[in-house]
Design a protein around this motif. Structure first.
Motif, PDB file in Angstrom:
ATOM      1  N   ALA A  74       6.268   3.053  -9.313  1.00  0.00           N
ATOM      2  CA  ALA A  74       6.058   1.635  -9.012  1.00  0.00           C
ATOM      3  C   ALA A  74       5.922   0.824 -10.288  1.00  0.00           C
ATOM      4  O   ALA A  74       6.477  -0.278 -10.417  1.00  0.00           O
ATOM      5  N   ARG A  75       5.204   1.371 -11.249  1.00  0.00           N
ATOM      6  CA  ARG A  75       4.998   0.664 -12.524  1.00  0.00           C
ATOM      7  C   ARG A  75       6.329   0.522 -13.278  1.00  0.00           C
ATOM      8  O   ARG A  75       6.628  -0.540 -13.835  1.00  0.00           O
ATOM      9  N   VAL A  87      -2.387  -0.828  -8.811  1.00  0.00           N
ATOM     10  CA  VAL A  87      -3.812  -0.543  -8.685  1.00  0.00           C
ATOM     11  C   VAL A  87      -3.921   0.891  -8.193  1.00  0.00           C
ATOM     12  O   VAL A  87      -3.362   1.228  -7.144  1.00  0.00           O
ATOM     13  N   GLU A  88      -4.619   1.734  -8.926  1.00  0.00           N
ATOM     14  CA  GLU A  88      -4.734   3.139  -8.537  1.00  0.00           C
ATOM     15  C   GLU A  88      -6.124   3.422  -7.971  1.00  0.00           C
ATOM     16  O   GLU A  88      -7.117   3.314  -8.685  1.00  0.00           O
ATOM     17  N   LEU A  89      -6.181   3.773  -6.686  1.00  0.00           N
ATOM     18  CA  LEU A  89      -7.429   4.177  -6.072  1.00  0.00           C
ATOM     19  C   LEU A  89      -7.660   5.656  -6.374  1.00  0.00           C
ATOM     20  O   LEU A  89      -6.741   6.466  -6.216  1.00  0.00           O
ATOM     21  N   PRO A  90      -8.863   6.032  -6.787  1.00  0.00           N
ATOM     22  CA  PRO A  90      -9.101   7.416  -7.200  1.00  0.00           C
ATOM     23  C   PRO A  90      -9.021   8.413  -6.049  1.00  0.00           C
ATOM     24  O   PRO A  90      -8.699   9.580  -6.266  1.00  0.00           O
ATOM     25  N   GLU A  91      -9.297   7.953  -4.830  1.00  0.00           N
ATOM     26  CA  GLU A  91      -9.247   8.832  -3.661  1.00  0.00           C
ATOM     27  C   GLU A  91      -8.470   8.158  -2.547  1.00  0.00           C
ATOM     28  O   GLU A  91      -8.366   6.926  -2.493  1.00  0.00           O
ATOM     29  N   SER A 136      -2.735   8.675  -4.490  1.00  0.00           N
ATOM     30  CA  SER A 136      -1.508   9.488  -4.474  1.00  0.00           C
ATOM     31  C   SER A 136      -1.600  10.638  -5.475  1.00  0.00           C
ATOM     32  O   SER A 136      -2.119  10.477  -6.587  1.00  0.00           O
ATOM     33  N   SER A 137      -1.048  11.776  -5.072  1.00  0.00           N
ATOM     34  CA  SER A 137      -1.051  12.955  -5.944  1.00  0.00           C
ATOM     35  C   SER A 137       0.324  13.215  -6.549  1.00  0.00           C
ATOM     36  O   SER A 137       0.508  14.190  -7.275  1.00  0.00           O
ATOM     37  N   PRO A 140       0.857  -1.194   0.000  1.00  0.00           N
ATOM     38  CA  PRO A 140       0.000   0.000   0.000  1.00  0.00           C
ATOM     39  C   PRO A 140       0.888   1.237   0.000  1.00  0.00           C
ATOM     40  O   PRO A 140       1.899   1.288   0.710  1.00  0.00           O
ATOM     41  N   ALA A 141       0.520   2.256  -0.775  1.00  0.00           N
ATOM     42  CA  ALA A 141       1.398   3.421  -0.888  1.00  0.00           C
ATOM     43  C   ALA A 141       0.594   4.700  -1.080  1.00  0.00           C
ATOM     44  O   ALA A 141      -0.325   4.742  -1.903  1.00  0.00           O
ATOM     45  N   PHE A 142       0.961   5.730  -0.332  1.00  0.00           N
ATOM     46  CA  PHE A 142       0.358   7.051  -0.491  1.00  0.00           C
ATOM     47  C   PHE A 142       1.472   8.086  -0.572  1.00  0.00           C
ATOM     48  O   PHE A 142       2.193   8.315   0.403  1.00  0.00           O
TER      49      PHE A 142
END
Length: 220
Positions: A56-57, A64-68, A48-49, A19-21
């Motif tokens: 990572a890619r 996996v990119e979470l929108p929020e 993440s902004s 998990p990453a922010f």
């Protein structure tokens, strides 16, 4: 079976979940180590902004990119949903000093069936992170377990910080678990990443969320 007696080898049965922010500065290095150990590495970028997802890619992870920004629990659940591996290793995205041997140390007792979960504790990586990790080792983000066990943790994806929910499930299910030392591993502290005041505020919010878990569970 210790890491010294087991060969390092990629395994299709193992996925490393990160998990990453906003961890663009460190996530690629963590992914690089994970890819030395497992064929499947999944980074869940938690709204993440910055360039976390791209870094990572480029390092070779499935992203996996979470929108929020939903919190570490939501990111972890998204990463779990992206793999079918039998065993999963959980890593924070801001680690330093990590090696494939550390991952083997975490996985060995779980893969051998002697533990249901191993939890990594920093040793010799630096005073600040060693002290914090040893003071609250049950909050460590470095773990190994079976994917199906972790999916059974109630409310896992709803907790901004899922470690208390995991700890509770360990106790409720009577799971076998133990701490294992991770020599020379450390984390980049929030104050260094975000500046002192923003980092201190983020740390305070984290501990408030962690310490109020039981109260929130009783109300739910």
């Amino acid at each position: 079976m210790s890491a010294a007696h087991s060969p390092l080898h990629p395994s299709a049965l193992v996925a490393v979940l990160i998990p990453a922010f906003n961890e663009q500065e460190t996530v690629a290095a963590v992914v690089g180590v994970a890819r030395q150990f497992a064929q499947e590495v999944v980074v869940a970028s938690d709204g993440s902004s910055d360039g976390t997802a791209q870094a990572a890619r480029q390092a070779g992870a499935v992203v996996v990119e979470l929108p929020e920004n939903g919190g570490k629990g939501a990111a972890l659940r998204a990463a779990l949903n992206a793999t079918q591996a039998e065993f999963v290793l959980l890593l924070d995205a801001d680690l330093t000093g990590l090696s494939a041997a550390h991952l083997q140390t975490l996985l060995d007792p779980v893969q051998a069936g002697t533990l249901d979960m191993s939890i990594g504790v920093f040793e010799g990586g630096g005073f600040v992170t060693d002290w914090g990790n040893k003071l609250t080792p049950h909050l460590s983000g470095q773990r190994a377990c079976r994917r199906d066990w972790l999916l059974g943790v109630p409310g896992l994806g709803e907790e901004r910080w899922p470690e208390p929910a995991i700890t509770r499930h360990l106790k409720v299910t009577g799971a076998r678990w133990a701490y294992v030392d991770l020599p020379n591993v450390a984390q980049v502290v929030k104050e260094k990443k975000r500046g002192f005041w923003r980092g201190a505020a983020a740390r305070t919010r984290m501990y408030v969320s962690l310490l109020t878990y039981r109260v929130r569970r009783r109300k739910s």
